[in-house]
Scaffold this active site. Structure first.
Site, PDB file in Angstrom:
ATOM      1  N   GLU A 155      -5.336   0.924   7.356  1.00 53.72           N
ATOM      2  CA  GLU A 155      -4.918   1.002   5.952  1.00 53.72           C
ATOM      3  C   GLU A 155      -6.101   1.124   5.006  1.00 53.72           C
ATOM      4  O   GLU A 155      -6.045   1.881   4.032  1.00 53.72           O
ATOM      5  CB  GLU A 155      -4.073  -0.228   5.596  1.00 53.72           C
ATOM      6  N   HIS A 163       7.424  -8.766   6.627  1.00 54.32           N
ATOM      7  CA  HIS A 163       8.088  -7.474   6.466  1.00 54.32           C
ATOM      8  C   HIS A 163       9.091  -7.485   5.322  1.00 54.32           C
ATOM      9  O   HIS A 163       9.987  -6.643   5.273  1.00 54.32           O
ATOM     10  CB  HIS A 163       8.802  -7.064   7.760  1.00 54.32           C
TER      11      HIS A 163
END
Ligand SMILES: Cc1ncc(C[n+]2csc(CCOP(=O)(O)OP(=O)(O)O)c2C)c(N)n1
Ligand SMILES: Cc1ncc(C[n+]2csc(CCOP(=O)(O)OP(=O)(O)O)c2C)c(N)n1
Ligand SMILES: [Mg+2]
Ligand SMILES: [Mg+2]
Lengths: 324, 353, 324, 353
Positions: free
Chosen positions: C60, C127
């Site tokens: 990322e 999540h």
């Protein structure tokens, strides 16, 4: 008792804690014989050896992660970041592992992350920022910021004693500016507890870090002028002492939040949120926020001086508040 | 230095001709008992996951569901190589490692089913749990981050002169994260007893290893880039994996610094239950299912070594019962309790009083 | 015009933008032929090729950094994070490079970071979180969060058109739940502008993301009961539309801030800060904050349902506010 | 794989016997003009920094101050290897690279002195400036982060089929950051025209390379770990550095993917002005000062190749004048203006209206 500086109080706290507890050790860049960029760990490697004052490669994510792992095994590591700004490079292990693990599993992380923050030393956008706001509000983390020599010592000792990850924001501008007596090794500043630094009845300043000294200095004049301003030093920014803030406002009916962090960052959000929810019936004037504009910290002296809260700017803001 | 991506289906010599299951390597030095334990652990993972997948499809497991099918041997091997005082941070594919540490089937299902008495008390799901009392760290989803964490645990052992190791796993995909670099580099410089087991299962979600990195020989990369000895092993061969990880653990424990093992396998399910893995060539899947299924391979080896079919069948039946009983026990557990949701955010709740 | 979902609106915006502008391309994990974990990019690799829908390694920091570099060269990259939670792994390039570079040097970064956030899908602590608060307040960044199908399209198009880095928080719970007509390719939702979703006179709900639909649903009942609640959808969380918030409060004299992010995170801080500074004379009751407690997002359905704001919990909070 | 930290003072064969300046390698293929340009750029850095250090000590440069003494050759070489359409992200030690791109002495001093008309308008100091119009990205302090940024720039070139390269630098210390791993890996997988120049100056602040990593042969690590061709070059030899970086740039431009160069040198000042570098052995410093000073080495080579002393002295004098004039110009520039502090936070300020 001899006078020491804020920076020396930090070093003394590290030293005393390491003497008292074998589990305490340090990780960071150039903290060994070099003593760190500000000299906070000067002499510690000589006293405790480079196995306890460990120079690391440049890898903030790596050594913050490693500190968490060592804490998992019962150690009590202290991490030094060279500048608080670089906490962005260690962000993930702090918020993903440090903050959430105890809640998920009961594993404790007695880790302290020392983060030298703040301006006034012409550090510019990458060496003078106040990134505490990223951690204020994060469940599982604790955030402290001493504004006095005593708290520099006491909060660091309490942070080391604490079983949760604590981010300790130490203000670079106060390192050599503040002086005070050397706290005894038993000194602790309780985490989560604010302090009324100066009592007053006409308005409350809620602040922390370098704001404490600034608020005192600025109100020395004001308070002479017939009005009396109470100064509340949050000391712990998260989770913070809501009671203390509200009870001061209850007394003064006016509040100004002072911080060095840009106005939409820092601790202002949670404090203002508390105020707007719970101080409605206490206030005689809108809450005031005195903080820099929303930009990075500028480098040029002309810019930084204009950017940072000052005695003049704070006095003007207080006048405003008091004359509402 | 090879800049050609290695062929995905092959990582050393071609498989022996034929179409049958390839038995695990012979290893007379590894006690029969250990080999049977490896089988048992692998089976425990397989049957637990099979059952969980059914439950998931019936809507009884909330969220998402991940298996480690095809990789059971690696977690089992690592788990058995560790001593009781060692610590480990398993990820999604290493249920067998949890079992090796003494985590029970009921513990696992209590987590999958989000029960109050499960290891995370319903706060986290799937394989996102640990068992601190057994030295098992709870999975953190951010790939790579457990590498430095386990390096830190190993540092604690080194500081205290304790003969313990900290082991963690990661995948071919996670190999690309910055944390893994920082963690491995730190492990090397600090010379700590950390063991890294890299599960090269050829895919990171839908992405084949050759699109994750240039040289897919991860062992070669780890030695060349980080100076950490790394053995490449057949991850579908429990015996070979046990030997390789065992050596890494021994060396790390003996003060020889960090060690790594690359275990090559194939993720035989989709990334998670929702993923049909249609991007994996079916010949590759078939090949691994028919010839390189780690459970079948180990069973075949044990058969060749003279373990009677009946004994193996009995083992299977025992494991199957254990799974059923564990599930039943978990189903009796109470649901998570919303009133406790704020407990434990802090180990030491700050008193503002 | 045919009905499409919130998720399809996102895909349509990506598709339309890529058709119109060669400089637009995408970086992310598994976004190519696989179409991403939620299918947001399904079919785009077939249309535009894998040179424009680029599957990246799991890195990322790396690909967010690369997007900034490509933007420096005049491209208009869009980055997909698989879950907003993983934005912690890309934190440094966003706040250190993305946010500060234009102010320092004039280099523009027309980068969009798509971050699927929010709960209700049993995602648990890693999540389902709402990390927008880390970026709200950061000078140089823009943060948007669509709460409707039209804005899912319009805000994404505007984000792509924008020359600053924009973090686009798309709510996973709305992906398939919300349906609406397919916006025309010319549709844009101006960045920085809130919208009064529903007019009312007795109280204002300031919200965003999944809160918009929730506020509408909850007030459908309340509003039938004789009271009338105005709903303001911030749409842009940073820098946000202070005017719109204040002028609605001016009308209603009561305000409730509703967010899915834990109460001491999200956009609440800056909104409450505005309110306590500037709505003092407008309010007849203390501002209310309706948001989850300060914990990570829990996984168990029993826990998550209790944690997230619901029609019932919001209705109760509104009743409280209205009866002050 | 070597796990022994390489000796810090030596990275290949011992230096030739004697005590004099070691001339740069002979390189008849590199035009005399280019060699003179290298000298000029190196000198520009040296004299600018010497002047700035004085100003700093007089309290006229706010904040902190960093030089690249001993490394001037690398930035100069890289700068000259790039074409006008290439882009670069220099760090603290590469002032000569800025000059090669056409940044002027006055620009530099306007930044050091925090003037309104400087490249950052007083918003940032030191070497934290770029010159976007000349393809120079402004330094970001977070070490490593410019690696992926430059990979992204290279990706843009590749996407558009432009024969341009993006070059960035980092140090031995920054080699340990996760960003560098993610960036290099990405560069390899995406096969982009990125060039990485690693300034191995033996120290990261006070930390010698051997405590930053196990194998201090960075070129070996980059090839082994990331499959990126990496030449190790003597960073105090401008000619050798120019040849090596030139080849890397050419190959990257020709579509041969990312390339790296490790330039070995010594940081001849402290980390910054406040640091007396007492942790660097004085023999090491003396050795580099006497025999491996990049400016002296290049001058010696040019002398050996027949350039008259007078011409070299004249060059020196010209550069010296340029520095003085640049400083004088900068000093005439207005101070930063607090009223403009909020300008440019956004490229497109959002209108809430
Ligand atoms: C930092 C981060 N980015 C993205 C994800 C989403 N994600 C979860 S697993 C996965 C693939 C992992 O691949 P690999 O490391 O090879 O492990 P495997 O799933 O094959 O076991 C991805 C992309 C994540 N969990 N963390
Ligand atoms: C992420 C990060 N951590 C720490 C620092 C503080 N710091 C600035 S320069 C430096 C040493 C860098 O060493 P190296 O990469 O070898 O470059 P050199 O200074 O030798 O040129 C450090 C630790 C930083 N700038 N960024
Ligand atoms: Mg994988
Ligand atoms: Mg260096």
């Amino acid at each position: 008792m001899s006078e020491i500086t804020y920076l020396e109080a930090i070093r003394a706290a590290l030293e005393d804690a390491m003497h008292e507890d074998e589990r305490v050790f340090m990780l960071g860049e150039d903290i060994g014989h070099f003593g760190g960029p500000f000299g906070a760990t000067k002499g510690l490697a000589e006293t405790f050896g480079t196995d306890r004052i460990i120079d690391t490669p440049i890898s903030e994510e790596g050594f913050v992660g490693a500190a968490l792992g060592a804490a998992w095994m019962g150690e009590r590591p202290i991490v030094e970041l060279q500048f608080a700004d670089f906490i962005s490079c260690a962000f993930d292990p702090i918020v993903s592992v440090g903050a959430k693990t105890h809640w998920r599993s009961g594993i404790r992380f007695p880790v302290v992350i020392r983060a030298p923050f703040g301006g006034g030393i012409r550090g510019g956008p990458f060496h003078a920022s106040c990134p505490e706001g990223w951690f204020v509000g994060v469940a599982g983390l604790k955030v402290v910021a001493p504004g006095t020599v005593e708290d520099a010592y006491g909060l660091l000792r309490s942070s080391i004693d604490d079983d949760d990850p604590v981010i300790y924001f130490e203000h670079k501008g106060l390192y050599r500016r503040l002086k005070g007596s050397r706290p005894t090794p038993a000194t602790r500043t309780p985490i989560g507890k604010a302090r009324v630094v100066q009592a007053g009845s006409d308005a409350t300043i809620v602040t922390y870090g370098a704001g404490v000294d600034l608020a005192r200095t600025a109100t020395a004049a004001t308070n002479g002028n017939g009005s009396s301003v109470e100064v509340v030093d949050l000391r712990t920014l998260w989770p913070f002492d809501e009671e203390a803030v509200l009870s001061s406002i209850d007394k003064t009916s006016r509040v100004l939040v002072l911080q060095e962090a840009a106005r939409s960052t820092g601790a202002a959000g949670v404090v203002m949120s508390l105020i707007s929810q719970h101080a409605f019936e206490l206030l005689d004037a809108p809450a005031k926020l005195h903080a820099p504009v929303d930009t990075p910290v500028p480098f040029a002296p002309e810019l930084e001086d204009a950017y940072l809260p000052s005695v003049d700017s704070l006095t003007a803001a207080l006048d405003d508040l008091l004359s509402y | 230095m090879s800049t050609e991506p290695a062929s995905e289906t092959q990582w050393r010599e071609p498989d022996p001709p034929g179409s049958g299951v390839i038995p695990c390597v012979e290893a007379p030095a590894i006690p029969r008992e250990t080999q049977l334990e490896l089988l048992q652990l692998g089976l425990l993972q397989r049957l637990t996951e099979d059952r969980a997948m059914l439950l998931y499809r019936q809507g009884r497991i909330p969220g998402s569901y991940y298996t480690g099918r095809g990789q059971e041997a690696v977690g089992a091997a690592a788990g058995l190589c560790l001593g009781p005082d060692d610590v480990v941070a398993p990820l999604n594919r290493e249920l067998s490692c949890h079992f090796a540490r003494g985590v029970t089937v009921a513990d696992v299902f209590r987590n999958f089913l989000a029960r109050a008495t499960g290891p995370t008390r319903g706060r986290d799901g799937n394989m996102h749990f640990g068992m601190p009392a057994r030295g098992v760290f709870p999975l953190v989803s951010m790939l790579g981050v457990l590498c430095p964490v386990s390096v830190g645990a190993a540092l604690a052992f080194k500081r205290r002169g304790e003969p313990r190791v900290a082991l963690t796993f990661w995948g071919d995909g996670a190999m690309c994260t910055g944390d893994v670099h920082e963690g491995m580099n730190l492990a090397g410089v600090l010379d700590v007893p950390a063991v890294f087991v890299i599960q090269n299962n050829q895919y990171a979600y839908s992405t084949p290893t050759g699109r994750e990195m240039v040289n897919t020989n991860i062992a070669e990369r780890i030695e060349g880039g980080w100076s950490i000895p790394c053995q490449r092993v057949d991850g579908t061969d429990a015996i070979a994996a046990y030997a390789a990880i065992g050596e890494a653990v021994r060396r790390a424990r003996d003060g020889d610094g960090p060690h790594a093992v690359e275990a090559f396998s194939l993720r035989m399910h989709g990334h998670a239950a929702h993923d049909d893995a249609s991007y994996v060539p079916s010949e590759l899947l078939d090949h691994f299912a028919n010839r390189r299924d780690p459970i079948k391979r180990l069973r075949k080896r044990l058969e060749l070594d003279g373990v009677p079919q009946s004994e193996l069948d009995e083992l299977h039946a025992r494991v199957s019962d254990e799974v059923a009983e564990g599930l039943a026990e978990a189903e009796r557990a109470p649901p998570a309790d919303p009133d406790t949701i704020q407990d434990g955010v802090y180990a030491m709740p700050p008193s503002h009083a």
